[in-house]
Design a protein around this motif. Sequence first.
Motif, PDB file in Angstrom:
ATOM      1  N   ASN A 105       0.825  -1.213   0.000  1.00 58.12           N
ATOM      2  CA  ASN A 105       0.000   0.000   0.000  1.00 58.12           C
ATOM      3  C   ASN A 105       0.859   1.262   0.000  1.00 58.12           C
ATOM      4  O   ASN A 105       0.585   2.207  -0.735  1.00 58.12           O
ATOM      5  CB  ASN A 105      -0.941   0.010   1.203  1.00 58.12           C
ATOM      6  CG  ASN A 105      -1.957  -1.104   1.142  1.00 58.12           C
ATOM      7  OD1 ASN A 105      -2.307  -1.590   0.080  1.00 58.12           O
ATOM      8  ND2 ASN A 105      -2.436  -1.525   2.305  1.00 58.12           N
ATOM      9  N   ILE A 106       1.904   1.273   0.819  1.00 57.15           N
ATOM     10  CA  ILE A 106       2.803   2.428   0.870  1.00 57.15           C
ATOM     11  C   ILE A 106       3.585   2.519  -0.443  1.00 57.15           C
ATOM     12  O   ILE A 106       3.778   3.612  -0.991  1.00 57.15           O
ATOM     13  CB  ILE A 106       3.749   2.331   2.081  1.00 57.15           C
ATOM     14  CG1 ILE A 106       2.953   2.347   3.405  1.00 57.15           C
ATOM     15  CG2 ILE A 106       4.790   3.454   2.044  1.00 57.15           C
ATOM     16  CD1 ILE A 106       2.111   3.568   3.650  1.00 57.15           C
ATOM     17  N   GLY A 107       4.025   1.394  -0.963  1.00 54.84           N
ATOM     18  CA  GLY A 107       4.741   1.376  -2.237  1.00 54.84           C
ATOM     19  C   GLY A 107       3.920   1.955  -3.366  1.00 54.84           C
ATOM     20  O   GLY A 107       4.444   2.660  -4.244  1.00 54.84           O
ATOM     21  N   GLU A 108       2.620   1.690  -3.371  1.00 57.21           N
ATOM     22  CA  GLU A 108       1.735   2.258  -4.391  1.00 57.21           C
ATOM     23  C   GLU A 108       1.763   3.781  -4.333  1.00 57.21           C
ATOM     24  O   GLU A 108       1.816   4.451  -5.365  1.00 57.21           O
ATOM     25  CB  GLU A 108       0.298   1.764  -4.193  1.00 57.21           C
ATOM     26  CG  GLU A 108       0.090   0.325  -4.563  1.00 57.21           C
ATOM     27  CD  GLU A 108      -1.295  -0.200  -4.187  1.00 57.21           C
ATOM     28  OE1 GLU A 108      -2.048   0.500  -3.464  1.00 57.21           O
ATOM     29  OE2 GLU A 108      -1.621  -1.331  -4.607  1.00 57.21           O
ATOM     30  N   LYS A 109       1.750   4.334  -3.122  1.00 57.45           N
ATOM     31  CA  LYS A 109       1.778   5.789  -2.965  1.00 57.45           C
ATOM     32  C   LYS A 109       3.105   6.360  -3.468  1.00 57.45           C
ATOM     33  O   LYS A 109       3.134   7.432  -4.082  1.00 57.45           O
ATOM     34  CB  LYS A 109       1.547   6.162  -1.500  1.00 57.45           C
ATOM     35  CG  LYS A 109       0.146   5.823  -1.027  1.00 57.45           C
ATOM     36  CD  LYS A 109      -0.041   6.081   0.444  1.00 57.45           C
ATOM     37  CE  LYS A 109      -1.446   5.634   0.856  1.00 57.45           C
ATOM     38  NZ  LYS A 109      -1.719   5.862   2.253  1.00 57.45           N
ATOM     39  N   LEU A 110       4.188   5.650  -3.204  1.00 54.98           N
ATOM     40  CA  LEU A 110       5.495   6.106  -3.681  1.00 54.98           C
ATOM     41  C   LEU A 110       5.572   6.060  -5.207  1.00 54.98           C
ATOM     42  O   LEU A 110       6.068   7.005  -5.841  1.00 54.98           O
ATOM     43  CB  LEU A 110       6.606   5.265  -3.058  1.00 54.98           C
ATOM     44  CG  LEU A 110       6.779   5.423  -1.551  1.00 54.98           C
ATOM     45  CD1 LEU A 110       7.728   4.363  -0.996  1.00 54.98           C
ATOM     46  CD2 LEU A 110       7.270   6.813  -1.199  1.00 54.98           C
ATOM     47  N   LEU A 111       5.078   4.989  -5.790  1.00 51.38           N
ATOM     48  CA  LEU A 111       5.066   4.883  -7.250  1.00 51.38           C
ATOM     49  C   LEU A 111       4.229   5.993  -7.876  1.00 51.38           C
ATOM     50  O   LEU A 111       4.649   6.625  -8.852  1.00 51.38           O
ATOM     51  CB  LEU A 111       4.549   3.513  -7.686  1.00 51.38           C
ATOM     52  CG  LEU A 111       5.485   2.325  -7.445  1.00 51.38           C
ATOM     53  CD1 LEU A 111       4.751   1.008  -7.697  1.00 51.38           C
ATOM     54  CD2 LEU A 111       6.733   2.420  -8.312  1.00 51.38           C
ATOM     55  N   GLU A 112       3.054   6.239  -7.299  1.00 52.20           N
ATOM     56  CA  GLU A 112       2.177   7.296  -7.812  1.00 52.20           C
ATOM     57  C   GLU A 112       2.834   8.667  -7.720  1.00 52.20           C
ATOM     58  O   GLU A 112       2.578   9.548  -8.540  1.00 52.20           O
ATOM     59  CB  GLU A 112       0.848   7.303  -7.053  1.00 52.20           C
ATOM     60  CG  GLU A 112      -0.043   6.128  -7.373  1.00 52.20           C
ATOM     61  CD  GLU A 112      -1.247   6.015  -6.435  1.00 52.20           C
ATOM     62  OE1 GLU A 112      -1.501   6.957  -5.652  1.00 52.20           O
ATOM     63  OE2 GLU A 112      -1.914   4.961  -6.488  1.00 52.20           O
TER      64      GLU A 112
END
Length: 165
Positions: A104-111
Amino acid sequence: MRYFIKFLCSLFLVMTANAQSSIDQALKWYNRESVPYISVADMQNLSNHVILDARELEEFKVSHLKNAVWIGYDDFKLENVVKNYSDKNLNFIVYCSIGVRSENIGEKLLEAGYLNTRNLYGGIFEWTNQGYPVYNAQGKETKKVHAYGKLWGKYLTKAEKVYQD
């Protein structure tokens, strides 16, 4: 009615957690693989990277990977990452207990444009299960790992499980 729904949700979680017999199965069940994984072995070969711990502070204080930076989960703030790491080309490895919260945190970083973000497959549980060291709040090697909860703790096989804060 509300209590009945909560009961059904709890029963579902218990049944699915008991049905999961491995980290592999749990990650297939809970994750979408929206953030590329990096294995514990492949992480050993990566030289220039930032390790981000996406667990709660109490978990981090019990133990964490060497040089990991705590970013939290419930209290995660993307602006803190942006402020501290303006270079979006850095290699980021984000982890949690097994890899669900870190996705979930990785998704925010990618975005946010941090395109070299990877999710540590199996998280700190897989890390310690493979015999790699973790460190406590004082920077000393420890065998203790916060197991998050009894349902998740079954995936942690090679460390001393801690359940309180």
